[in-house]
Write an enzyme that holds these catalytic residues in place. Structure first.
Site, PDB file in Angstrom:
ATOM      1  N   GLY A   3      31.097  20.265 -56.377  1.00  0.00           N
ATOM      2  CA  GLY A   3      32.076  20.078 -55.307  1.00  0.00           C
ATOM      3  C   GLY A   3      31.350  20.120 -53.979  1.00  0.00           C
ATOM      4  CB  CYS A  11      26.410  19.374 -58.657  1.00  0.00           C
ATOM      5  SG  CYS A  11      26.067  18.149 -57.394  1.00  0.00           S
ATOM      6  NE  ARG A  27      23.764  20.542 -48.486  1.00  0.00           N
ATOM      7  CZ  ARG A  27      24.743  20.839 -47.641  1.00  0.00           C
ATOM      8  NH1 ARG A  27      25.416  21.960 -47.793  1.00  0.00           N
ATOM      9  NH2 ARG A  27      25.065  20.041 -46.661  1.00  0.00           N
ATOM     10  NE  ARG A  36      27.594  14.051 -50.989  1.00  0.00           N
ATOM     11  CZ  ARG A  36      28.359  14.818 -50.225  1.00  0.00           C
ATOM     12  NH1 ARG A  36      29.654  14.865 -50.453  1.00  0.00           N
ATOM     13  NH2 ARG A  36      27.839  15.522 -49.256  1.00  0.00           N
ATOM     14  CG  HIS A  71      28.618  16.518 -61.822  1.00  0.00           C
ATOM     15  ND1 HIS A  71      29.551  17.334 -61.213  1.00  0.00           N
ATOM     16  CD2 HIS A  71      27.807  16.063 -60.840  1.00  0.00           C
ATOM     17  CE1 HIS A  71      29.319  17.370 -59.912  1.00  0.00           C
ATOM     18  NE2 HIS A  71      28.268  16.610 -59.655  1.00  0.00           N
ATOM     19  CD  GLU A  99      31.382  18.580 -64.119  1.00  0.00           C
ATOM     20  OE1 GLU A  99      30.340  19.028 -64.621  1.00  0.00           O
ATOM     21  OE2 GLU A  99      31.486  18.230 -62.928  1.00  0.00           O
TER      22      GLU A  99
END
Length: 205
Positions: free
Chosen positions: A54, A86, A118, A148, A183, A185
């Protein structure tokens, strides 16, 4: 023994991680509950926590305001496994900067002695998928979804590098702490969530 698993629900991919954890628990035939958690009281009851992807600055600031950050630090330092995905991996670091804007001033948990960058592969439009291997934890040919994504640029000797992509560190482990740039998920592959459930189970035994 019922495991109490939680997904930090301040911001980000909460529902997707809850679903992946529930499916992992079912396939492992593990006695466990999966909870959405926000408050220090809810976090204090957990055996394992996922910090989802997020906006790391938002998650960190709101965790600081409502006291969750302090509770998470206490729990992880006392042995509770945590999986940072992330933005979640950003929060696990003790030093973070942004590829575009440079040094960031954001709350961090500081569990990992690393330098983290980042948006290391660029912004949203530079998102991609790539095959990742984490052979040391028995996970090979994993489809990593990078959005990202951050990377670890330097890591202390006590941190195990699980995977690299284009020579950049994209997955790490230190004891009860796991971080991934990508990710898990957002794929059908439950290997990483299953590994996390088994890590929590091993910690409880």
């Amino acid at each position: 023994m019922t495991l109490k698993l939680g997904v930090l629900a301040i911001q980000g991919d909460v529902a997707e991680n809850v679903s992946s954890l529930e499916n992992s628990v079912t396939e492992l035939n593990q006695d466990a509950t999966v909870n959405i958690v926000k408050t220090p009281e809810e976090i204090s009851q957990l055996d394992g926590l996922i910090i989802p992807g997020g906006e790391s600055t938002t998650i960190g600031q709101l965790s600081l305001v409502n006291g969750s950050l302090k509770e998470i630090k206490q729990k992880v330092e006392s042995g509770m496994p945590v999986l940072g995905i992330c933005a979640g991996m950003v929060l696990l670091a003790n030093n973070a900067s942004d590829k575009v804007i440079g040094k960031t001033e954001q709350p961090l948990f500081g569990f990992l002695d690393v330098d983290l960058e980042r948006n290391s592969f660029g912004r949203q439009r530079e998102s991609f998928e790539a095959n990742i291997s984490m052979d040391s934890i028995g996970i090979s040919n994993y489809n990593g979804v990078f959005i990202r994504a951050p990377t670890i640029t330097t890591a202390s000797n006590d941190i195990e590098v699980l995977a690299k992509f284009n020579e950049k560190i994209v997955a790490i482990k230190k004891g009860n702490i796991i971080g991934t740039s990508f990710h898990p998920e957002l794929t059908e592959d439950l290997a990483i969530h299953k590994y996390f459930v088994n890590l929590v189970k091993a910690t409880k035994n």
